[in-house]
Write an enzyme that holds these catalytic residues in place. Structure first.
Site, mmCIF file in Angstrom:
data_model
loop_
_atom_site.group_PDB
_atom_site.id
_atom_site.type_symbol
_atom_site.label_atom_id
_atom_site.label_comp_id
_atom_site.label_asym_id
_atom_site.label_seq_id
_atom_site.Cartn_x
_atom_site.Cartn_y
_atom_site.Cartn_z
ATOM 1 N N SER A 156 26.374 35.206 39.451
ATOM 2 C CA SER A 156 26.584 35.769 40.787
ATOM 3 C C SER A 156 25.316 35.729 41.609
ATOM 4 O O SER A 156 24.210 35.819 41.077
ATOM 5 C CB SER A 156 27.057 37.219 40.684
ATOM 6 O OG SER A 156 27.192 37.752 41.990
ATOM 7 N N LYS A 194 32.458 39.001 35.149
ATOM 8 C CA LYS A 194 32.210 38.392 36.472
ATOM 9 C C LYS A 194 33.433 38.585 37.382
ATOM 10 O O LYS A 194 33.290 38.836 38.587
ATOM 11 C CB LYS A 194 31.883 36.898 36.329
ATOM 12 C CG LYS A 194 31.761 36.151 37.666
ATOM 13 C CD LYS A 194 30.635 36.699 38.505
ATOM 14 C CE LYS A 194 30.263 36.033 39.790
ATOM 15 N NZ LYS A 194 31.156 35.525 40.749
ATOM 16 N N HIS A 202 33.300 42.039 38.602
ATOM 17 C CA HIS A 202 32.239 42.093 39.616
ATOM 18 C C HIS A 202 32.814 41.684 40.960
ATOM 19 O O HIS A 202 32.609 42.330 41.987
ATOM 20 C CB HIS A 202 31.075 41.166 39.221
ATOM 21 C CG HIS A 202 30.134 40.866 40.356
ATOM 22 N ND1 HIS A 202 30.419 39.930 41.327
ATOM 23 C CD2 HIS A 202 28.935 41.398 40.685
ATOM 24 C CE1 HIS A 202 29.440 39.889 42.210
ATOM 25 N NE2 HIS A 202 28.519 40.773 41.837
ATOM 26 N N ASN A 203 33.556 40.583 40.957
ATOM 27 C CA ASN A 203 34.115 40.102 42.215
ATOM 28 C C ASN A 203 35.190 41.042 42.766
ATOM 29 O O ASN A 203 35.300 41.216 43.971
ATOM 30 C CB ASN A 203 34.689 38.688 42.037
ATOM 31 C CG ASN A 203 33.592 37.630 42.064
ATOM 32 O OD1 ASN A 203 32.451 37.909 41.726
ATOM 33 N ND2 ASN A 203 33.940 36.424 42.455
ATOM 34 N N GLU A 231 33.372 43.620 44.408
ATOM 35 C CA GLU A 231 32.826 43.004 45.632
ATOM 36 C C GLU A 231 33.899 43.017 46.746
ATOM 37 O O GLU A 231 33.619 43.365 47.896
ATOM 38 C CB GLU A 231 32.400 41.568 45.291
ATOM 39 C CG GLU A 231 32.034 40.659 46.445
ATOM 40 C CD GLU A 231 31.804 39.202 45.956
ATOM 41 O OE1 GLU A 231 31.019 39.006 45.009
ATOM 42 O OE2 GLU A 231 32.418 38.281 46.529
HETATM 43 C C1 6PG Z 1 29.159 35.813 43.696
HETATM 44 C C2 6PG Z 1 30.338 35.628 44.595
HETATM 45 C C3 6PG Z 1 30.817 34.227 44.437
HETATM 46 C C4 6PG Z 1 31.715 33.768 45.556
HETATM 47 C C5 6PG Z 1 33.072 34.332 45.457
HETATM 48 C C6 6PG Z 1 33.754 34.506 46.782
HETATM 49 O O1 6PG Z 1 29.234 36.709 42.867
HETATM 50 O O2 6PG Z 1 28.192 35.085 43.845
HETATM 51 O O3 6PG Z 1 31.340 36.514 44.279
HETATM 52 O O4 6PG Z 1 31.381 34.142 43.176
HETATM 53 O O5 6PG Z 1 31.148 33.991 46.785
HETATM 54 O O6 6PG Z 1 33.777 33.421 44.687
HETATM 55 O O7 6PG Z 1 35.054 34.712 46.504
HETATM 56 P P1 6PG Z 1 36.204 34.637 47.559
HETATM 57 O O8 6PG Z 1 36.152 33.268 48.186
HETATM 58 O O9 6PG Z 1 37.432 34.889 46.784
HETATM 59 O O10 6PG Z 1 35.880 35.697 48.580
#
Ligand code: 6PG
Length: 476
Positions: A130, A184, A187-188, A191
C-alpha cells in the site's frame, strides 16, 4: 557480474517504482516486462540506479539473472493475468524459488495459487503493498502472507524498501497463505470507509454551511494538525485548495461526482458478511460509491422527487459545529477501524492465520493510504489488550468513544434533519448504539421467526420451552 538479489515482472507505474526503490536501497534487481520496449526505456531512464538494474528481454534470461532461491515479484493487473504469468514462469524455475504476487489480489485467488503450487517445490507469497505510486517509490507498507521460510529470503530487501515509522519498518510477515492479501483487502475496506466519511463531512460543510472548497480545505488543514492527523486528511486539504488550470475554478468543483472502484472495498464487505461480522462503515462506503456512479439516475430522481423539503440548514454556533464535525469524524473513524479489525480477528480464526493485530496496526502507521497517528494509538491498545473483543472496549478507545459520540450524534441528527446524506457516519452511530446496548430488540425477530417458521428461540429464564403460544389461536 554478481547475480540479482531479486526479480520483478511488470514495469507499470507501481512495478517500476518498486524496482527503483529496491535498486536505490542497494540491491541488484532483474526486471522483465512483456513489452521489451518498456524494459529498455525503464533501464535507459533509471539514472544513477542503472548499474543495479538488470534489464531482461526473455523470461529465460530473467530467471538466470537472479540468485537462487529466486524471489520474483509479480506486479501486474490482478486476476487471470497473474495465473498466466505464473504458468509462463514455472518451466524456468527451480525448487525453492518464490513467486511473489504484489498486486491487489483477492485473497481467495491467493489461497488457490498456494494450492496450485503445493507439491511443485515452488513457493508463493501473497504480498499486499500500500501507498500508491509514491509509496512504491519511497516506502510502502508491506503485508506479507506465505511461509516464514520464504519470508526470511526476502525480509532484508523488504525491510530496506518499506516505509519507516520512528525508525521501525512498516513490513511484517502476517501469516501463512492468503493472510497478507486478506489484510491488504481490509486495509482498503477501511480506506473506503475513511474516504466516504471525509466526503460526507465535506458535504455538510459544502451544502449545509455553504462553504467554498478553499474554506473547507482550511478546515481540513486545521484538523490535520490535531487528532485527525493523517494522510487522507492531509490530501483532502490539498485537493480542496487546488485550482483547475482550465477554468480557474476549484479543481474539486470541476470533478464529476462518480466514484470508481476496483473491488477491494466490495471484497471486504463480502468477507465480513460471509463471516457474520458487522462492517457497516465499509458496507456503507461501498454502497455510496455505487450510488455515486448512478449519476444520471440520481439526476432523474432529483427531478421527480426534489431535494428533501427541509428549508435552510440552521447552525447556531458555526465554530462549535465545526468542532463537533471534527469529533464526529473521529468517532466514526473509530467505528470503521473497530469493524475492520473485528473482520480480521474473525478471518484469523476461520483460516487459522493467527493474525497479529498490534503488528498490523504498527505496519499501517506509515507508508500506506490510511497511515495516521491514530494507528499508533491502535497499536498501543492492541499491545495492551491483544485479545480484546473489540477495539472500542479497550480502555483508551472506550474513553475516546465516550468523549466523541455525542458530537457524532449531533452531526448525524443535523445532517438527517437537513436532508444531507451521511450513510457512513450514521452507520457508525448505529453500530455504537447497537453494540453498547445489552438488551436489544431481536427478541421480536425470534418471535416472528418462530411464528412463521417454528424456528424456536432461547428464553431469558433458561426454561426448557422453545416455542411461543402462536399455534393456540394467535396464528390465524
Ligand atoms: C493502496 C491503495 C491502492 C489503490 C486502490 C484503490 O493501498 O495503495 O488502496 O491499493 O489505490 O486499489 O482502489 P479503488 O480503485 O477501488 O478505489
Amino acid at each position: 557480474m554478481s547475480q540479482a538479489e531479486i526479480g520483478l515482472i511488470g514495469l507499470g507505474v507501481m512495478g517500476a517504482n518498486l524496482a527503483l526503490n529496491i535498486a536505490e536501497k542497494g540491491h541488484r534487481i532483474a526486471v522483465f516486462n512483456r513489452t521489451v520496449e518498456t524494459t529498455r526505456k525503464f533501464h535507459a531512464d533509471s539514472g544513477d540506479l542503472k548499474s543495479r538494474i538488470v534489464p531482461c528481454e526473455t523470461i529465460e534470461e530473467f530467471v538466470a539473472a537472479i540468485r537462487p532461491p529466486r524471489p520474483i515479484i509479480i506486479m501486474i493487473k490482478a486476476g487471470e493475468a497473474v495465473d498466466q504469468q505464473m504458468e509462463a514462469l514455472k518451466p524456468y524455475l527451480a525448487r525453492g524459488d518464490i513467486m511473489i504476487d504484489a498486486g491487489n489480489a483477492n485473497f481467495r485467488d491467493t489461497m488457490r495459487r498456494f494450492g496450485v503450487l503445493k507439491d511443485t517445490g515452488l513457493t508463493f507469497i501473497g504480498m499486499g503493498v500500500s501507498g500508491g505510486e509514491e509509496g512504491a517509490r519511497h516506502g510502502p507498507s508491506i503485508m506479507v502472507g506465505g511461509t516464514e521460510e520464504s519470508y526470511a529470503r526476502v525480509e532484508e530487501v523488504l525491510t530496506s524498501i518499506a516505509a519507516k515509522y520512528d525508525g521501525e519498518p512498516c513490513v511484517a510477515w502476517l501469516g501463512e497463505n492468503g493472510a497478507g492479501h486478506f489484510v491488504k483487502t481490509i486495509h482498503n475496506g477501511i480506506e473506503y470507509a475513511d474516504m466516504q466519511m471525509i466526503a460526507e463531512i465535506y458535504g455538510i460543510l459544502r451544502d449545509g454551511l455553504k462553504m467554498t472548497a478553499e474554506e473547507i480545505g482550511e478546515v481540513f488543514g486545521t484538523w490535520n494538525r490535531g487528532r485527525l492527523n493523517s494522510y487522507l486528511i492531509e490530501i483532502t486539504e490539498k485537493v480542496l485548495k487546488a485550482t483547475d488550470p482550465l477554468t480557474g475554478n476549484p479543481m474539486v468543483d470541476m470533478i464529476l461526482d462518480k466514484a470508481g472502484q476496483k473491488g477491494t472495498g466490495k471484497w471486504s464487505a463480502i468477507e465480513a458478511q460471509t463471516m457474520g461480522v458487522p462492517a457497516t462503515g465499509i458496507e456503507a462506503a461501498v454502497a455510496a460509491r455505487s450510488i455515486s456512479s448512478m449519476k444520471e439516475e440520481r439526476e432523474a430522481a432529483e427531478r421527480i422527487l426534489g431535494l428533501p423539503p427541509v428549508g435552510e440548514f440552521q447552525v447556531a454556533d458555526k465554530a462549535a459545529f465545526i468542532t463537533d464535525l471534527e469529533n464526529a469524524l473521529l468517532a466514526a473513524k473509530i467505528g470503521a477501524y473497530a469493524q475492520g479489525f473485528s473482520v480480521m480477528a474473525a478471518a484469523s480464526k476461520e483460516f487459522g492465520w493467527n493474525l497479529p493485530m498490534p503488528t498490523i496496526a504498527r505496519i499501517w502507521r506509515a507508508g500506506c493510504i490510511i497511515r495516521s497517528q491514530f494507528l499508533d494509538e491502535i497499536t498501543s491498545a492492541f499491545t495492551k489488550a491483544p485479545d480484546a473483543a473489540n477495539l472500542i472496549v479497550t480502555p483508551a478507545f472506550a474513553a475516546m468513544v465516550k468523549e466523541t459520540d455525542g458530537a457524532l450524534r449531533r452531526i448525524v441528527s443535523a445532517a438527517v434533519l437537513g436532508g444531507l446524506p451521511v450513510p457512513a457516519l450514521a452507520s457508525a452511530l448505529g453500530y455504537f448504539d447497537s453494540y453498547r446496548r445489552g438488551r436489544g430488540t431481536a427478541n421480536v425477530i425470534q418471535a416472528q421467526r418462530d411464528f412463521f417458521g417454528a424456528h424456536g428461540f432461547d428464553r431469558i429464564d433458561g426454561a426448557d420451552s422453545h416455542h411461543g403460544p402462536w399455534g393456540s389461536g394467535l396464528n390465524g
